[in-house]
Design a protein around this motif. Structure first.
Motif, PDB file in Angstrom:
ATOM      1  N   GLN A 178       0.811  -1.210   0.000  1.00  0.00           N
ATOM      2  CA  GLN A 178       0.000   0.000   0.000  1.00  0.00           C
ATOM      3  C   GLN A 178       0.848   1.266   0.000  1.00  0.00           C
ATOM      4  OE1 GLN A 178      -3.788  -0.065   2.132  1.00  0.00           O
ATOM      5  NE2 GLN A 178      -3.183  -2.044   2.968  1.00  0.00           N
ATOM      6  N   ASP A 179       2.115   1.150   0.379  1.00  0.00           N
ATOM      7  CA  ASP A 179       3.017   2.301   0.360  1.00  0.00           C
ATOM      8  C   ASP A 179       3.887   2.323  -0.895  1.00  0.00           C
ATOM      9  OD1 ASP A 179       2.125   3.157   2.908  1.00  0.00           O
ATOM     10  OD2 ASP A 179       3.446   1.685   3.862  1.00  0.00           O
ATOM     11  N   GLY A 180       3.613   1.419  -1.818  1.00  0.00           N
ATOM     12  CA  GLY A 180       4.404   1.330  -3.044  1.00  0.00           C
ATOM     13  C   GLY A 180       3.948   2.319  -4.111  1.00  0.00           C
ATOM     14  N   ASP A 181       4.392   2.071  -5.332  1.00  0.00           N
ATOM     15  CA  ASP A 181       4.125   2.982  -6.449  1.00  0.00           C
ATOM     16  C   ASP A 181       2.690   2.920  -6.961  1.00  0.00           C
ATOM     17  OD1 ASP A 181       6.740   3.806  -6.374  1.00  0.00           O
ATOM     18  OD2 ASP A 181       7.417   2.369  -7.878  1.00  0.00           O
ATOM     19  N   MET A 182       2.017   1.797  -6.772  1.00  0.00           N
ATOM     20  CA  MET A 182       0.654   1.628  -7.300  1.00  0.00           C
ATOM     21  C   MET A 182      -0.372   1.911  -6.208  1.00  0.00           C
ATOM     22  SD  MET A 182      -1.199  -1.791  -8.880  1.00  0.00           S
ATOM     23  CE  MET A 182       0.260  -2.243  -9.766  1.00  0.00           C
ATOM     24  N   ASP A 183      -1.234   2.909  -6.453  1.00  0.00           N
ATOM     25  CA  ASP A 183      -2.276   3.177  -5.457  1.00  0.00           C
ATOM     26  C   ASP A 183      -3.452   2.219  -5.661  1.00  0.00           C
ATOM     27  OD1 ASP A 183      -3.859   4.188  -7.542  1.00  0.00           O
ATOM     28  OD2 ASP A 183      -3.584   6.279  -6.961  1.00  0.00           O
ATOM     29  N   ASP A 185      -6.528   2.714  -6.487  1.00  0.00           N
ATOM     30  CA  ASP A 185      -7.316   2.936  -7.707  1.00  0.00           C
ATOM     31  C   ASP A 185      -6.673   2.254  -8.905  1.00  0.00           C
ATOM     32  OD1 ASP A 185      -9.317   4.367  -6.470  1.00  0.00           O
ATOM     33  OD2 ASP A 185      -8.462   6.327  -6.944  1.00  0.00           O
ATOM     34  N   GLU A 186      -5.353   2.357  -9.002  1.00  0.00           N
ATOM     35  CA  GLU A 186      -4.658   1.715 -10.114  1.00  0.00           C
ATOM     36  C   GLU A 186      -4.735   0.195  -9.996  1.00  0.00           C
ATOM     37  OE1 GLU A 186      -0.313   1.698 -12.369  1.00  0.00           O
ATOM     38  OE2 GLU A 186      -0.627   3.014 -10.637  1.00  0.00           O
ATOM     39  N   LEU A 187      -4.593  -0.295  -8.782  1.00  0.00           N
ATOM     40  CA  LEU A 187      -4.731  -1.735  -8.556  1.00  0.00           C
ATOM     41  C   LEU A 187      -6.123  -2.208  -8.979  1.00  0.00           C
ATOM     42  CD1 LEU A 187      -3.712  -4.432  -7.380  1.00  0.00           C
ATOM     43  CD2 LEU A 187      -4.501  -3.646  -5.135  1.00  0.00           C
ATOM     44  N   ALA A 188      -7.148  -1.437  -8.615  1.00  0.00           N
ATOM     45  CA  ALA A 188      -8.524  -1.787  -8.979  1.00  0.00           C
ATOM     46  C   ALA A 188      -8.710  -1.791 -10.497  1.00  0.00           C
ATOM     47  CB  ALA A 188      -9.498  -0.813  -8.321  1.00  0.00           C
ATOM     48  N   ARG A 189      -8.111  -0.822 -11.173  1.00  0.00           N
ATOM     49  CA  ARG A 189      -8.235  -0.767 -12.638  1.00  0.00           C
ATOM     50  C   ARG A 189      -7.529  -1.953 -13.291  1.00  0.00           C
ATOM     51  NH1 ARG A 189     -11.177   2.637 -14.736  1.00  0.00           N
ATOM     52  NH2 ARG A 189     -11.742   4.550 -13.686  1.00  0.00           N
ATOM     53  N   ASN A 190      -6.406  -2.360 -12.719  1.00  0.00           N
ATOM     54  CA  ASN A 190      -5.728  -3.557 -13.237  1.00  0.00           C
ATOM     55  C   ASN A 190      -6.605  -4.785 -13.046  1.00  0.00           C
ATOM     56  OD1 ASN A 190      -2.924  -3.122 -14.309  1.00  0.00           O
ATOM     57  ND2 ASN A 190      -2.768  -1.961 -12.418  1.00  0.00           N
TER      58      ASN A 190
END
Length: 198
Positions: A178-183, A185-190
């Protein structure tokens, strides 16, 4: 959302002694398993005497049921609110994915894990209650995926797709930072790209 549900009496205030007990139980049941978690463990986790637990709950099984019931109720209400804001089939599926990721990776993550792995530890009456609540939650998913399939956005059976998404989304707890580069929202879109045809 949480404040409204607490005010209505649907969810226990997480800051109350009973609410803190439910949260502690979720963590212990996830980490040690329901059967291996003792009443003494639960009491020690919240800093009370073992007998004081029974001021809030009849027995340990009722605590397990409360952990599951409150997680499902809170997450179902979050999903309803998110679906009300969505204006297309694709947005509805994305909204459900985001809600599930937030529940798995957020405050109800321990309870959701307990729900998946420990529901058989409930007595028959409690299982019936939890399964009825789970069916409401799952029907929201199936309705959204069926709508997306009817619009040609989904190519496989909605029930099978839901099962595949359940596994994929649940597994994020093991690798997503959760502290990485992907938030989120981006995870959800993937995750949406696994479900919806581009």
């Amino acid at each position: 959302m949480l404040e409204k549900l607490v005010a209505e009496g649907t969810i226990t205030d997480p800051k109350s002694p009973k609410g803190r007990l439910i949260q502690a139980a979720a963590r212990l049941f996830r980490d040690k398993g329901y059967e291996r978690t003792t009443v003494r463990d639960l009491a020690a986790e919240v800093g009370i005497l073992s007998g004081s637990l029974f001021h809030h709950f009849k027995n340990k099984e009722r605590i397990l049921r409360a952990v599951m019931e409150e997680a499902i109720l809170l997450n179902t209400e979050s999903m309803k609110a998110a679906l009300a804001e969505a204006s297309s089939a694709e947005e509805r599926v994305l909204a459900l994915i985001k809600c599930e990721l937030k529940s798995i990776l957020g405050d109800t993550g321990a309870a959701m894990t307990v729900l998946v792995f420990e529901w058989r530890s409930l007595n028959e009456d409690s299982q019936k209650i939890i399964l009825e609540l789970r069916d409401i939650y799952e029907q929201m998913w199936l309705d959204a995926l069926t709508e997306a399939k009817d619009e040609g956005l989904v190519v496989i059976d909605p029930f099978i797709l839901r099962r595949l998404l359940t596994g994929a989304l649940s597994w994020t707890v093991n690798w997503y930072d959760q502290d990485g580069d992907m938030d989120l929202d981006e995870l959800a879109r993937n995750a949406l790209s696994l479900a919806i045809k581009s």
